[in-house]
Design an enzyme around this catalytic site. Sequence first.
Site, PDB file in Angstrom:
ATOM      1  N   CYS A 123       0.751  -1.383  -0.079  1.00 36.69           N
ATOM      2  CA  CYS A 123      -0.034   0.043  -0.317  1.00 36.69           C
ATOM      3  C   CYS A 123       0.417   1.475   0.069  1.00 36.69           C
ATOM      4  O   CYS A 123       1.760   1.572   0.802  1.00 36.69           O
ATOM      5  CB  CYS A 123      -0.919   0.240   1.052  1.00 36.69           C
ATOM      6  SG  CYS A 123      -1.504   1.564   1.459  1.00 36.69           S
ATOM      7  N   CYS A 178      -0.651   4.166   2.087  1.00 36.10           N
ATOM      8  CA  CYS A 178      -0.165   4.053   3.788  1.00 36.10           C
ATOM      9  C   CYS A 178       1.198   4.544   4.051  1.00 36.10           C
ATOM     10  O   CYS A 178       1.256   5.218   4.321  1.00 36.10           O
ATOM     11  CB  CYS A 178      -0.601   2.324   4.079  1.00 36.10           C
ATOM     12  SG  CYS A 178      -2.105   1.903   3.088  1.00 36.10           S
ATOM     13  N   ASP A 179       1.813   3.498   3.446  1.00 34.49           N
ATOM     14  CA  ASP A 179       3.250   3.584   3.497  1.00 34.49           C
ATOM     15  C   ASP A 179       4.722   4.789   2.979  1.00 34.49           C
ATOM     16  O   ASP A 179       5.511   4.384   3.583  1.00 34.49           O
ATOM     17  CB  ASP A 179       4.121   2.071   3.688  1.00 34.49           C
ATOM     18  CG  ASP A 179       2.644   0.840   4.740  1.00 34.49           C
ATOM     19  OD1 ASP A 179       2.475   1.726   5.388  1.00 34.49           O
ATOM     20  OD2 ASP A 179       3.103   0.366   4.342  1.00 34.49           O
TER      21      ASP A 179
END
Length: 308
Positions: free
Chosen positions: A136, A139-140
């Site tokens: 992701c 997200c990261d």
Amino acid sequence: MANEPEYDVVIVGGGAAGLAASIYAVRAMLKTLVIEKMAIGGQILYTGEIENYPGFPEPIGGPELAMLYQKQAERFGVEFKYDLIASLDVEGPVKNVIGHEGQYTAKTVIVASGGEHNKLGVPGEEEFSGRGVSYCATCDGNFFKDMDVTVVGGGDAAMDEGTYLTRMTKSVTVVHRRDELRASKILQQRAFANPKMEFIWDTAVEEIKGNGDVNGLVLKNLKTGEVSERPTEGVFIYIGFHPVNDYLRESLKIDAAGHVVSDLQMSTSVPGVFTAGDVRQHSDRQLANAVGDGVAAALAAYRYISAA
Ligand code: NAP
């Protein structure tokens, strides 16, 4: 009445398909529950920017769109619960959706559990998950500021998320197992034109290495058989996904690839159970399709209840 189900519609999955279904169901005056195992939004939570969804001439962030869907559903009175569904007992007129936290009864069920990212299954992938291995970028990505990262895969997701990662990283190297991409032409062109992106063709990742955090990859050229090592500080894996169907295998007909068999009205093999989105057979796996499926499933559920 003891046998009266609690809900008109229970929707398994809070992604785009499930949320669209919930908005249509609740507006048809059906008492509607959405059950989500992790976070409302589904796959779009993993999408940096969405720019092919009609009505949004400027790109919209996936998490932002997910929030808007949820807000809209809540405004009309959709209920939400977080639970991991273990099985369905749906043969009778009262459908029972059995979760780890509770059981939910309904006149109809909409199965919209979507898909999950495939894993490479190579040494180091599990070990370094969350310590350099990610599925992701949204997200990261920010953990990899000014770093050299690798994207594995050649589809739309790999190109979309690889391009997104170039905003914060120093470089993005795409490792793909063939010598041409599967991604749509527009995403390919954008990736090829991006000076921060480079490509390693005909190559498989054999191992993800590290010392606490990821620091390199063992690569194998699939044409020459040559094995080499390459430093990298992060690995984003985008090699497709599979339907989430473990809880429904015993109850609904699925095809060889594990997708729920349905007709164009989203009816499954069991009356009163409908499906929508990426878990459905023949889904195009596009956001707009998921939304369309959800709408069709809600309307079908409404017709089923009205005819009973
Ligand atoms: P995908 O289209 O199935 O592509 C998966 C990619 O991973 C392919 O390039 C495939 O290689 C490669 N791959 C598969 N298994 C592999 C393995 N074991 N080792 C190495 N490489 C492997 O999956 P996706 O990119 O996740 O997209 C899924 C769906 O979502 C698609 O329908 C896509 O259109 C949609 N989507 C759309 C957008 C968008 O429109 N902006 C964004 C994201 C996703 P081969 O090419 O050799 O098979």
